[in-house]
Structure formats: structure tokens, C-alpha cells
Design a protein around this motif. Structure first.
Motif, short mmCIF file in Angstrom:
data_model
loop_
_atom_site.label_atom_id
_atom_site.label_comp_id
_atom_site.label_asym_id
_atom_site.label_seq_id
_atom_site.Cartn_x
_atom_site.Cartn_y
_atom_site.Cartn_z
N ALA A 48 43.22 36.32 43.00
CA ALA A 48 42.66 36.10 41.66
C ALA A 48 41.36 35.30 41.78
N LYS A 49 41.38 34.25 42.60
CA LYS A 49 40.20 33.40 42.75
C LYS A 49 39.04 34.15 43.38
N ALA A 50 39.34 34.96 44.40
CA ALA A 50 38.28 35.72 45.07
C ALA A 50 37.64 36.72 44.09
N LEU A 51 38.49 37.36 43.25
CA LEU A 51 37.94 38.33 42.29
C LEU A 51 37.06 37.63 41.25
N LEU A 62 32.90 44.72 35.06
CA LEU A 62 32.93 45.58 36.25
C LEU A 62 32.45 44.77 37.44
N VAL A 63 33.30 44.67 38.48
CA VAL A 63 32.92 43.94 39.68
C VAL A 63 32.84 44.96 40.83
N ALA A 64 31.62 45.40 41.12
CA ALA A 64 31.43 46.39 42.20
C ALA A 64 31.27 45.61 43.50
N HIS A 65 32.40 45.13 44.02
CA HIS A 65 32.33 44.24 45.20
C HIS A 65 32.03 45.01 46.48
N GLU A 66 32.24 46.33 46.48
CA GLU A 66 31.95 47.19 47.64
C GLU A 66 32.93 47.01 48.80
N LEU A 67 33.98 46.22 48.60
CA LEU A 67 34.91 45.95 49.71
C LEU A 67 36.10 46.90 49.68
N THR A 68 36.58 47.27 50.86
CA THR A 68 37.83 48.01 50.95
C THR A 68 38.96 46.99 50.74
N ALA A 123 35.73 48.64 43.79
CA ALA A 123 35.38 47.87 42.59
C ALA A 123 36.64 47.59 41.80
N VAL A 124 36.57 46.58 40.92
CA VAL A 124 37.64 46.38 39.94
C VAL A 124 37.00 46.17 38.58
N VAL A 125 37.76 46.47 37.53
CA VAL A 125 37.31 46.08 36.18
C VAL A 125 38.30 45.01 35.72
N ILE A 126 37.78 43.82 35.46
CA ILE A 126 38.64 42.73 34.98
C ILE A 126 38.81 42.90 33.47
#
Ligand code: CMP
Length: 225
Positions: free
Chosen positions: A152-155, A171-177, A211-214
Motif C-alpha cells: 500500500a505504501k509503495a503504491l 492512474l499510476v503508470a508505474h511501469e513495473l511488473t 499500472a494500477v488505478v487507485i
């Protein structure tokens, strides 16, 4: 080179146009595709890098081959300066997680700037202090927080730096697998997947490719404490 992002970076914001122009003449452009590294842990280094666009992961590999990510950096941030202040081999491998453009500056050029411009030194010290604070916090989280709390904190941290408003959230396009996300929080991929699946099931986020959408930032914040 699109240097506007560097012009706005705290390190350079106080420089006059003439000094900044002289400095940018000394920069060289480096373009990386996803997965390529600009240097590896243990290399010798004589330059540091500013991120113009894209994202860089800084990773270390343990004896048994497992990887741990120290940080994900984005536009305006710098890395590779430790070899300048404390001459020793690179302490991490720097790899692009998306198409990335860097601007490289030779140590000797930065040293000359620091000697004439104390305010640049002050900004650099502030950036290093901020990094130490962040690292101390991650260390405490590794000891005191469970894996879902760390995820949760990293996101939230990635959302702070890379988030953009979307119709139903951030939208968090972090690009990480998911493997890389696991390396960032210091846990196995399975445990991180489980935490993400639980957040999805509770309606706090939606997963997309890299990516994730919070959807519910309040709940995610509570879970990160
Ligand atoms: P250098 O050792 O030259 O190369 C690897 C770089 O990773 C290092 O300089 C720093 O710029 C960066 N780095 C090392 N540790 C951290 C950390 N804990 N957080 C963010 N960046 C780091």
C-alpha cells in the motif's frame, strides 16, 4: 535535448540562464529502451545522470541471484553521484523500466559547478538527505510493517510521484511488473500478488498492465499505516 524538465529540477532552478546554458552544453544524451542498463553494480563511474523522461530502477543483486530494488526514479531526479562523492564502484545497477532519456554529466563538470555555486551544493545535500530519510523509512517498514502495508505504501509513493487523475481514480503508470513491485517492497511475488488481489477485491484499486488505478486512496492510506 528537451532540457525543460532539468531547468525546473531543484538542483538547477536557482541558476541564471547563462550558467544553466553553459552546463547543458556539457550534457550528453543517453537513450535507453526498457530493460537496458546504463551501468551495473560494481562498475567504475565518472559521470552522473539526470532523468529527462521515463523511469529508472536501481537494483542490487544478492549472492544467490535475488534482486532488491532500492528506488524507482523519474524525470528531474538524478543518480550515479555516489561514485563522485565517495569514489568507489557503483553501488547499484541502473536499468530503464520504460523508454528513458538521460542526460549525463561528467563528475569533473559537476565538481567545477559546485565550487563556484554553493547553492547547487546545498540543493544536492538536500536531495541526499531526502534519500536517506526515505531509505530509513523503508528500513523501518521492513521491520515493522507487513507485506500488504508495504505494498500500500509503495503504491501511494508511486502515486505521489507518477500519478495522474483518471475518470474513476488515480492512474499510476508505474511501469513495473509484479516481480519488480515485489523486489521494491522486499517480498515474494506470491505474497505481493495476494496483497494486490485483496486490495482489488475490497474495491481499493484496479490492476492494469504495469499500472494500477487507485479507486479508494483513503482506505489504502489507512492500510499503509
Ligand atoms: P552510484 O553508487 O554511483 O551508482 C548507483 C546509484 O544508485 C548511486 O550512485 C545513487 O545515485 C543511487 N542510490 C544508491 N542507493 C540509493 C537509495 N537508497 N535510494 C535512491 N538511490 C540510491
Amino acid at each position: 535535448m528537451d532540457i525543460e524538465v532539468l531547468r525546473r529540477a531543484p538542483l538547477f532552478a536557482t541558476l541564471g540562464d547563462d550558467v544553466f546554458a553553459a552546463l547543458t552544453d556539457e550534457l550528453t544524451e543517453v537513450d535507453l529502451s526498457r530493460g537496458s542498463s546504463v551501468f551495473r553494480e560494481g562498475d567504475q563511474g565518472d559521470q552522473l545522470y539526470f532523468i529527462v523522461s521515463g523511469k529508472i530502477k536501481l537494483g542490487r543483486t544478492a549472492q544467490d541471484g535475488r534482486e532488491n530494488l532500492l528506488a524507482i526514479l523519474g524525470p528531474g531526479e538524478l543518480f550515479g553521484e555516489m561514485a563522485l562523492f565517495d569514489p568507489s564502484p557503483r553501488t547499484a545497477t541502473a536499468t530503464a523500466v520504460s523508454e528513458t532519456r538521460l542526460a549525463a554529466l561528467k563528475n569533473e563538470n559537476l565538481r567545477a559547478l559546485l565550487e563556484t555555486r554553493p547553492e547547487v551544493s546545498a540543493q544536492l545535500l538536500q536531495a541526499l538527505a531526502r534519500r536517506l530519510r526515505r531509505t530509513n523509512e523503508s528500513l523501518a517498514d521492513l521491520v515493522f510493517s507487513d507485506v500488504p502495508g508495504r505494498v500500500a505504501k509503495a503504491l501511494l509513493d508511486l502515486a505521489d510521484r507518477f500519478g495522474r487523475p483518471a475518470t474513476d481514480g488515480i492512474l499510476v503508470a508505474h511501469e513495473l511488473t509484479q516481480e519488480e513491485l515485489a523486489q521494491l517492497v522486499g517480498a515474494s511475488r506470491e505474497t505481493v500478488n495476494k496483497a494486490l488481489a485483496e486490495f482489488v477485491q475490497r474495491g481499493w484499486l484496479r490492476l492494469e498492465a504495469r499500472a494500477v488505478v487507485i479507486l479508494d486512496i483513503q482506505r489504502l492510506r489507512q492500510r499503509s499505516r
